[in-house]
Each structure stands twice: as C-alpha cells, then as structure tokens.
Design a protein around this motif. Structure first.
Motif, short mmCIF file in Angstrom:
data_model
loop_
_atom_site.label_atom_id
_atom_site.label_comp_id
_atom_site.label_asym_id
_atom_site.label_seq_id
_atom_site.Cartn_x
_atom_site.Cartn_y
_atom_site.Cartn_z
N ILE A 1 28.84 22.02 -47.66
CA ILE A 1 27.83 21.25 -48.37
C ILE A 1 26.57 22.11 -48.40
O ILE A 1 26.16 22.64 -47.36
N ALA A 2 25.96 22.26 -49.55
CA ALA A 2 24.74 23.07 -49.64
C ALA A 2 23.77 22.45 -50.62
O ALA A 2 24.17 21.81 -51.60
N LEU A 3 22.48 22.66 -50.34
CA LEU A 3 21.43 22.20 -51.24
C LEU A 3 20.41 23.32 -51.38
O LEU A 3 19.98 23.91 -50.40
N THR A 4 20.02 23.59 -52.63
CA THR A 4 18.99 24.58 -52.91
C THR A 4 17.89 23.91 -53.72
O THR A 4 18.15 23.18 -54.67
N GLY A 5 16.63 24.17 -53.33
CA GLY A 5 15.51 23.48 -53.93
C GLY A 5 15.25 23.85 -55.37
O GLY A 5 15.35 25.02 -55.76
N ARG A 6 14.89 22.85 -56.16
CA ARG A 6 14.51 23.05 -57.57
C ARG A 6 13.07 22.64 -57.84
O ARG A 6 12.40 23.21 -58.71
N ALA A 7 12.58 21.61 -57.14
CA ALA A 7 11.23 21.08 -57.31
C ALA A 7 10.98 20.17 -56.11
O ALA A 7 11.92 19.85 -55.37
N PRO A 8 9.76 19.74 -55.88
CA PRO A 8 9.53 18.84 -54.74
C PRO A 8 10.47 17.64 -54.77
O PRO A 8 10.49 16.87 -55.74
N GLY A 9 11.30 17.50 -53.74
CA GLY A 9 12.23 16.39 -53.65
C GLY A 9 13.47 16.51 -54.50
O GLY A 9 14.30 15.59 -54.52
N LYS A 10 13.67 17.64 -55.19
CA LYS A 10 14.82 17.82 -56.08
C LYS A 10 15.63 19.05 -55.66
O LYS A 10 15.07 20.11 -55.34
N TYR A 11 16.97 18.88 -55.74
CA TYR A 11 17.87 19.93 -55.25
C TYR A 11 19.11 20.04 -56.14
O TYR A 11 19.49 19.07 -56.80
N ASN A 12 19.72 21.22 -56.12
CA ASN A 12 21.09 21.37 -56.60
C ASN A 12 22.01 21.11 -55.41
O ASN A 12 21.75 21.57 -54.30
N LEU A 13 23.10 20.38 -55.65
CA LEU A 13 24.07 20.08 -54.60
C LEU A 13 25.36 20.84 -54.89
O LEU A 13 25.88 20.80 -56.01
N TYR A 14 25.87 21.52 -53.86
CA TYR A 14 27.09 22.32 -53.97
C TYR A 14 28.11 21.83 -52.95
O TYR A 14 27.77 21.43 -51.84
N LEU A 15 29.38 21.88 -53.34
CA LEU A 15 30.48 21.53 -52.45
C LEU A 15 31.58 22.59 -52.55
O LEU A 15 31.66 23.31 -53.55
N GLY A 16 32.42 22.65 -51.51
CA GLY A 16 33.64 23.44 -51.61
C GLY A 16 33.63 24.80 -50.97
O GLY A 16 34.59 25.56 -51.13
N GLY A 17 32.58 25.14 -50.21
CA GLY A 17 32.60 26.41 -49.51
C GLY A 17 33.65 26.43 -48.40
O GLY A 17 34.17 25.39 -47.99
N GLY A 18 33.97 27.62 -47.91
CA GLY A 18 34.98 27.75 -46.87
C GLY A 18 34.40 27.55 -45.49
O GLY A 18 33.31 28.04 -45.19
N PHE A 19 35.11 26.85 -44.63
CA PHE A 19 34.63 26.57 -43.28
C PHE A 19 34.40 27.85 -42.48
O PHE A 19 33.55 27.88 -41.60
N ALA A 20 35.12 28.90 -42.78
CA ALA A 20 34.94 30.18 -42.08
C ALA A 20 34.11 31.16 -42.90
O ALA A 20 34.10 32.36 -42.62
#
Length: 576
Positions: free
Chosen positions: A498-517
């Motif tokens: 699970i990952a989030l990268t900032g776009r603006a105050p209080g706003k993010y892109n959400l990512y799923l599916g990375g590898g546990f290792a």
C-alpha cells in the motif's frame, strides 16, 4: 575504438544550450567550491545565494525553510525562515556509541532538539541556522563523520544489510560497502576548505576528481549491498545493487543488479520508477572495479540534456539492457558470470532481541518514521542517549528507519533491558503488522518539494486503517505501507503493498500491489483523492482479502489476483 568511446554525450565542450543549467553550473563550480564560503558569511540573509544552494547539496546540505510559517512571514514582509538540513554520510548505517553521543549533542545544540533516521541508513539534522553549519560539520569531524556527497549528483551513501544474526557475513559485507563508499566519495578539496578552514592544496589547472571530472554524475547514483533472504535495503530500488551469494556460510561474490530507481513526476508519463535488473555475477574481490565500470557507463551516457530523465534507469531502458551489460563488461575487461540463485522473503526488520551466530545480542528498536526526539509522553531522545552512554557495542541504522542496539555482550543485556524499560522504549515495538511495516518521508514542514503531509500524517492514517484490519481479524498481518509527500519516492513507496504519494494538501495517489519482499512495483488505483476515498477502497480490499486470501498469500499479491490492479512487470509500463 572501444564501445565506450563511441558516444561522449556528457562532454562539456558541447554547445552549452545542449546541456541543462545544472551541468553548466557543475562545470563552472571550481570543483564544488562556487561562492559557498562567501554566501555563508553574508550577514543580511539567512540563505545562501544563487547556484550555491545547489552546490551545497554535494556537501550534504539542503537549504530549506519552515513552511508552517511561510505565509505568515510573507504577510510580515519577511524573508522565509531559512534553515538548513545536513545529511551524514554513514555507509551501511553503522556507528559507535561515541558517534551517537556526538550526533545527540549536535542535534540538541543546533537542530531543534532532534535527529532523524533516514530511509538510507543515516541521519539528518533539520532546522540548522546558517551561522551554525560549520559548527555541525566540525563536530561531525571530531568523531570521523562528515556529510560529503550525502546529496548531489554523485554516489550517495552506500547501503548494506544489517542482519544481526549473521555476524561474520555482515562484517564482511559491511566492509565491502564501506570500501565502495570511500572509493566513490568525491575527492575535491572544497569540503575541508569550506567547512574546516583548511588551505587549498590544488591550483585548479586540472580536475581534482579522477572519477567524476568537472561535471560529476548526470544525477544521483545509489549503491546498496544486500544479504538474502532479507531484502532490507530494497536492492531493486538501487542504481547498482550487489546481492550476496553465500554457500555454506561463505561469501562467494555478488549478483549485480542495475538500473533501479523510485522517482517520477506526476502527469509526466516519460518518468517512472524502475526495478533493477540482474545482469550477472562478480567475485567479491571485483566490487570496486564493478562500481567504477557501472558508474562510468552512467557518467558517460546518462542524459545531461533532460534532467528529468538523467537517472541510470532511463539510460538502461534507452540503450537496452544488453547494450548496458556489454558496456560494463567492456570497462571491466572480463565477462560477468551467470547470475546465481537466490530468494528474498521480506524487506522488513525483525524487532526486539536476536542472537548473532557469534553469541552477541542485538535489539532492534522501532522508531516511527525515524524521528528521534523527546515526545510529550516518551523521552525517546533521552532514552537512547542513556543507552549510548552505557553501551559497549555498536549501533546500526536500518533501511526501515529503525535502530539496532548491536553487539551486546550477553552479560550486558540485563542493563540494556533495564534502560529500555526505564525510559518506556520497550513499548515502541508493539502495534499492528501494518504499523510495524510502515515508512514515511519527512515532507512538510521542511521539505521544499512536499505537496502534502507524510511523516506527521501517516501514523494517524494507520490508526484508522488498523480499525478496519481489526474488524476483519488482521491486526497482526504484516503489510507494508509507505507514504511520501511528493512523487519523488524517498520512502521507496512504489514497491510497497500500500503506498500513498502526495498531490496537494490532504490529497494523495493510492497504489496497491507491490511485493512484500520489495520484488515488484505497485500500481495506482486512485488519483488525487482525500482520506475518505482512501479508507473506503482499502476497506473494500481488506475485507475481500480477509474472506478469500489463499494460505500464505500476501496483501499485495492478493490485490493483483483479485483484479484490483494489474501486475506491473516493467517500469516502462508503470503509467499505462
């Protein structure tokens, strides 16, 4: 003519309009001196002028300002509250108690009563006034530390696995990592002249840098050493990764991985994260030659006309992996061996006590997002200082922003345990599996690139996600989550489950599916959204995961199998 003499696109003799301004700046900097010394002495501003802001990065220093009060300062017609961040060069994250105590003293005196452990196994000081920079640098020099090349277009601090159970192997790999770091550190005399007041030894007729020349690297270059099965350094995120191949406890050499990197730019599909590609095997006595060969290829062929594509990952994709491998072998003077078999199982830390094969004890202490300070209900800064005053071993900073109290004699363990308990530090290793595998960059208020909160917000968001996990009986499930305040990827978000990268105050892109290792990129599922949308989607996926996961299946694997995201097999397809 050899292969690597056919294209010298970095040559400063080219028309200057073909180079980025940064390339011209480096070439004209007098080997990173510029006018930094004069800027430090300028009395009417808390900043440094012009190009010196960029040149100081090669010295491990960033100019920043306190963005929490930027608007108020503007209203008062005052310049921003300029301060500086200094990053220590600490190969492999290993330091002595004496060095910790010096860092502690400098942090209290000059850096806002705090230290920060970084995602590359080192320390950052924040909030340093310009007038105090030399005192910090000289204080570090007192304990054989410095900030050389901790930033800038050069080989950054070299990472190394910290596995405390493999005592002899860790020592051998750490020594190689430190040797690579020492070898790749810029040789210019600018650093001791500016920060220690030493006299100049060179006359400036020829470059002082046998490796870097006058223009250094096209962009930053990251090197790391990893010992499977724990991928704690996220080796695939490195420009150059050395994967230890061990047989019956003996280090044979390393698989070589090239072209990793996390940074990207939103709305710029030509930029993307990339995982490093394994291209072969080298014996352990060929590490320095391999560093020279790989860095030389990137130095000579990296894009110096478009800085957004100047990282080695783009050189690899633009030239092709076969071409890159041939170019590296040409410089080495021998062919790489066939890559050896290896496997990773995790990229996280094992918290608490572990015993090394040599009988010594090691305690891994979780430091949330790497911030070491005294909090309202936890004297973390004071507690670690007390341990450093009593400890007779070493400390190790982990790539996950945690701290290992390492090499503890078993007879001393009760003393360390008592200090941990007395200061409440024994409580820090609790929390959910998600919280124990979380990481965030600094972001606001100090980072000038941040578009949203990260370090200050992620703990709150995790508490809300924890409630969803608890509802489904998944509180102890290890899931990696990482957050950054911008898309540059300092916390290596693009390989988290699970990952989030900032776009603006209080706003993010959400990512799923990375590898546990750390072996697979994730993919964006929501763009530029606020917390309610993030929690709603995560609630749906977590509930589905709880109901239909397969035995041993990790969250990132499930997100792909269940169709929430497509698997990303190459960085070039990350934005598809």
């Amino acid at each position: 003519m050899t292969l690597l003499e056919t294209d010298r696109s970095h040559d400063i003799s080219q028309p200057l309009e073909r180079l980025t301004p940064d390339e011209t700046m480096k070439a004209n900097s007098d080997q990173l001196r510029g006018t930094i010394a004069e800027g430090l002495a300028a009395p009417l501003t808390a900043a440094v002028p012009g190009d010196d802001i960029k040149l100081m990065k090669f010295h491990g220093v960033y100019q920043q300002d306190d963005r929490d009060i930027r608007d108020e300062r503007r209203r008062q017609k005052l310049e921003p509250a300029y301060r500086f961040m200094a990053r220590v060069r600490l190969p492999g994250g290993v330091l002595t108690p004496a060095q910790w105590l010096k860092l502690d003293a400098l942090g209290r005196a000059y850096a806002g009563d705090m230290l920060r452990l970084t995602t590359r196994q080192t320390f950052q000081f924040h909030y340093i006034h310009k007038k105090n920079l030399r005192a910090v640098m000289q204080g570090l020099n007192d304990v054989a530390l410095d900030t050389k090349a901790a930033c800038g277009d050069d080989a950054r601090g070299v990472m190394a696995s910290i596995n405390p159970e493999l005592s002899a192997l860790h020592a051998e790999v750490y020594a190689l990592a430190k040797g690579a770091s020492d070898h790749a550190t810029p040789k210019t005399g600018a650093y001791p002249e500016i920060w220690y007041g030493e006299e100049r030894q060179t006359k400036g007729e020829a470059p002082e840098e046998p490796m870097y020349g006058r223009t250094y690297m096209p962009r930053k270059f990251k090197i790391g050493f990893v010992i499977p099965p724990v991928n704690d350094i996220d080796v695939y995120a490195q420009d150059l990764g050395f994967i230890a191949i061990v047989e019956k406890g003996r280090l044979l050499g390393f698989n070589v991985a090239v072209g990793g990197g996390m940074g990207r730019t939103d709305q710029a599909p030509k930029t993307y994260p990339r995982l490093a590609s394994v291209i072969g095997f080298v014996a352990k006595d060929k590490v320095i030659e391999t560093c020279d060969a790989v860095m030389g290829v990137q130095r000579d062929y990296g894009d110096r006309a478009d800085r957004s594509r100047a990282r080695f990952k783009y050189t690899v994709d633009d030239k092709g992996l076969d071409w890159i491998k041939a170019a590296i072998e040409d410089r080495l003077g021998f062919a790489l061996g066939e890559a050896r078999a290896y496997a990773f199982t995790t990229n996280g830390d094992t918290l608490g006590w572990q015993r090394g094969e040599d009988g010594r004890e090691h305690y891994t202490l979780r430091i949330e997002n790497g911030r070491v300070k005294n909090f309202e209900n936890l004297a973390l800064f004071d507690g670690i200082r007390a341990i450093a005053e009593a400890h007779r071993g070493t400390f190790r900073v982990t790539p996950n922003q945690n701290l290992i109290i390492a090499e503890v004699d078993p007879a001393d363990r009760p003393k360390i345990d008592a200090l941990l308990k007395a200061h409440g530090l024994d409580r820090l290793n609790g929390g959910s599996g998600l919280r124990r595998n979380s990481m965030a960059c600094v972001a606001l208020p100090t980072c000038g690139l941040a578009m949203a909160e990260s370090e200050r917000y992620l703990p709150t968001l995790i508490t809300k996600i924890d409630a969803i996990l608890a509802e489904h009986g998944l509180s102890d499930e290890p899931i990696t989550i990482r957050m950054t305040g911008c898309p540059n990827g300092c916390a290596r978000p693009y390989i988290a489950e699970i990952a989030l990268t900032g776009r603006a105050p209080g706003k993010y892109n959400l990512y799923l599916g990375g590898g546990f290792a750390g072996q697979r990129l994730n993919k964006m599922v929501l763009e530029n959204v606020a917390e309610p949308a993030i929690l709603e989607l995560l609630g749906t996926v977590i509930g589905h995961f709880a109901r239909e996961r397969q035995p041993g299946e990790h969250f990132g694997d499930f997100a792909i199998r269940a169709g929430y995201v497509a698997e990303v097999t190459e960085g070039r397809h990350f934005n598809d």
